[in-house]
Design an enzyme around this catalytic site. Structure first.
Site, PDB file in Angstrom:
ATOM      1  N   LYS A 260     -23.183 -28.117 -16.749  1.00  0.00           N
ATOM      2  CA  LYS A 260     -23.026 -26.720 -17.155  1.00  0.00           C
ATOM      3  C   LYS A 260     -21.715 -26.168 -16.604  1.00  0.00           C
ATOM      4  O   LYS A 260     -21.356 -26.454 -15.469  1.00  0.00           O
ATOM      5  CB  LYS A 260     -24.185 -25.878 -16.601  1.00  0.00           C
ATOM      6  CG  LYS A 260     -25.489 -26.056 -17.336  1.00  0.00           C
ATOM      7  CD  LYS A 260     -26.535 -25.085 -16.831  1.00  0.00           C
ATOM      8  CE  LYS A 260     -27.877 -25.351 -17.485  1.00  0.00           C
ATOM      9  NZ  LYS A 260     -27.895 -25.034 -18.929  1.00  0.00           N
ATOM     10  N   ARG A 334     -37.594 -29.991 -21.845  1.00  0.00           N
ATOM     11  CA  ARG A 334     -38.538 -30.532 -22.829  1.00  0.00           C
ATOM     12  C   ARG A 334     -39.009 -31.929 -22.422  1.00  0.00           C
ATOM     13  O   ARG A 334     -40.112 -32.352 -22.765  1.00  0.00           O
ATOM     14  CB  ARG A 334     -37.889 -30.535 -24.217  1.00  0.00           C
ATOM     15  CG  ARG A 334     -36.696 -31.439 -24.353  1.00  0.00           C
ATOM     16  CD  ARG A 334     -35.837 -31.096 -25.552  1.00  0.00           C
ATOM     17  NE  ARG A 334     -35.026 -29.900 -25.317  1.00  0.00           N
ATOM     18  CZ  ARG A 334     -34.211 -29.365 -26.212  1.00  0.00           C
ATOM     19  NH1 ARG A 334     -34.098 -29.918 -27.409  1.00  0.00           N
ATOM     20  NH2 ARG A 334     -33.500 -28.294 -25.918  1.00  0.00           N
TER      21      ARG A 334
END
Ligand code: BES
Ligand code: ZN
Ligand code: ZN
Length: 493
Positions: A260, A334
């Site tokens: 990120k 996920r």
């Protein structure tokens, strides 16, 4: 927080009263000239009158226009009072909620209590001087409210849910160096002891041995072990439906090798907000003695960079045998949720699954911090939750997004059964949710993406200060308590 109900206020107390603009206009006419103030009943307005009617202070808090009045107006007005009360260092207040407005029905006192408790919250763990000097309201007395004992019970439930909401806020706000998998394990065990619920913990070796390959893959870059933590509240009868609440607990999300950038990485200690919600919900269900059987599941690990970290292009095997191609190491939530729900479905056999997660940036793009995004395989239950979440008594809003087949199909991989990324940059919240949905089999399931609602990234919004919000603790506790769940039909059970 202590709370009592009494017929009258005593001399020398601080009295809090609420007025709509119309309500204040009427009242003002009756008052002596000396008591005139600039107060007009507008939302967010607070005025303090000294030495009137034998009270130490009378605090007036504005509810705004009559037309827009609902319980949320009371929550906000109570927050405006709470902020002012903190500055005045008030410890106690008596509240007369019976006049000054035209709203009737249950829930006004609860909303006021919520506004005061959430409004007085501040995160001062690392602000040493301010922490020492902080004074908060520790006792609220409600006046002349009918329905004494029933109201008392309802207010006590509110206190518990709010305290647990603030525990979730604290966990989200605390440094990622403190709120690790091991810390979650410690807190879970202590809640288990205190509240009489069962805790069990799967450690790193078991995670690998039992084949939870996706959790193990995400954990590879971290120096800390992964944990899969279960908290079981058996408030119902044996054989009653079992509800599972699964939470994403990424204690820090660096993004992994899909690192990120600055501007996005700084808040990523909050990526365990889903797991913090699960803790808060389980503690609340136990403390409220909710007559349902519920299992809380928290998957906790960091997502880090290391020579041993998982890499884009690698393929890993999930607990249920599905092979998954890693297209992006930043789509890690996920993955850990897929293994968590697959394991829970196979071994705990729940009749309904909720999962809650700070899953996608797209959810913030789509719904901002106003509502959480929902993906579900149970249209009816999801619609019920959406309606429930908008009730003024609850007001932690969720919005159901469509589960179109094409979105699910976009998760097919060229080289494995699935990939952890759908279309690039399109319908990100839907494809992420549907990825988890591939692992719930036919169990009815609701996924709640709290990327936006779990943390306030900007300025204070009334009773929601900057930082962790504790979103979902109240919503899920109340929904599980109030909604009815059916037992799943299963062969060989
Ligand atoms: N934890 C993030 C989602 C997130 C972003 C939460 C901002 C709160 C604020 C999640 O793991 C993530 O990085 N998602 C990616 C998915 C993408 C790589 C498909 C995202 O949303 O950008
Ligand atoms: Zn990520
Ligand atoms: Zn994440």
């Amino acid at each position: 927080m202590k709370c009592e109900i009494a017929k009258n206020a005593k001399k020398g107390e601080n009295l809090l009263v609420f007025f709509t603009e119309e309500g204040w206009k009427k009242e003002k006419g009756k008052l002596k000239k000396e008591l005139d103030s600039d107060f007009s009943g507008k939302a967010k307005e607070v005025a303090v009158l000294y030495g009137v009617g034998g009270f130490r202070r009378i605090i007036l808090s504005g509810l705004g226009k009559k037309k827009k009045l609902d319980l949320e107006s009371f929550r906000k007005a109570a927050n405006s009072f709470a902020v002012k009360a903190k500055k005045m260092k008030l410890k106690k207040v008596s509240v007369d909620a019976s006049k000054g407005h035209s709203l009737s029905g249950e829930g006004i006192e609860n909303a006021i209590l919520e506004g005061i408790m959430l409004g007085q919250y501040s995160f001062l763990k690392y602000k040493q001087k301010e922490a020492k000097e902080e004074v908060k309201i520790g006792s609220v007395k409600f006046l002349s409210s009918p329905g004494g004992q029933k109201l008392k019970k309802r207010l006590e439930n509110t206190i518990k849910i709010m305290q647990n909401t603030m525990i979730a806020r604290d966990l989200v706000n605390s440094s990622s160096d403190e709120v690790t998998s091991l810390e979650f394990e410690k807190i879970s065990k202590s809640i288990s002891k205190k509240c009489g619920i069962k805790a069990s913990v799967m450690n790193e070796n078991e995670i690998k041995k039992k084949g939870l390959g996706l959790i193990a893959a995400v954990n590879r870059g971290s120096n800390l072990p992964a944990r899969l933590i279960f908290l079981e509240h058996s408030g119902g009868k044996k054989g009653d439906p079992l509800i599972a609440v699964v939470g994403k607990g990424i204690s820090f999300d660096s993004g992994g090798y899909n690192l990120k950038p600055s501007g996005h990485i700084e808040q990523m200690r909050m990526d365990m907000a889903g797991a913090a919600t699960v803790l808060g919900v389980m503690k609340s269900l136990a403390e409220l003695k909710v007559k349902k059987n519920v299992i809380g599941v928290m998957a906790i690990t960091e997502n880090m960079i290391d020579a041993n970290a998982y890499k884009p292009g690698d393929v890993f095997k999930a607990y249920d045998g599905t092979t998954v191609e890693i297209k992006n190491t930043d789509a890690e939530g996920r993955l850990i949720l897929a293994d968590s729900v697959a394991y829970t479905v196979k071994n705990k056999k729940p009749d309904f699954i909720f999962d809650t997660a700070t899953l996608t940036g797209s959810c913030i793009t789509c719904l901002g911090e106003m509502a959480a995004g929902v993906i579900s395989n149970d249209e009816k239950k999801a619609a019920e939750l959406q309606k429930f979440s908008h009730m003024p008594e609850i007001f932690e809003r969720v919005w159901v997004l469509p589960s179109y087949d094409e979105a699910g199909e976009s998760l097919k991989s060229e080289i494995a059964d699935l990939k952890n990324l759908g279309w690039k940059g399109k319908a990100g919240t839907i494809t992420a949710g549907l990825f988890i949905g591939k692992f719930v089999k036919n169990t009815p399931w609701i996924h709640i993406d709290i990327a936006g609602t779990g943390m306030n990234d900007g300025k204070r919004r009334d009773y929601i200060p900057e930082g962790g919000t504790g979103f979902g603790v109240k919503l899920l506790t109340e929904f599980i308590k109030e909604s009815s769940f059916k037992k799943m039909k299963r062969k060989n059970r």
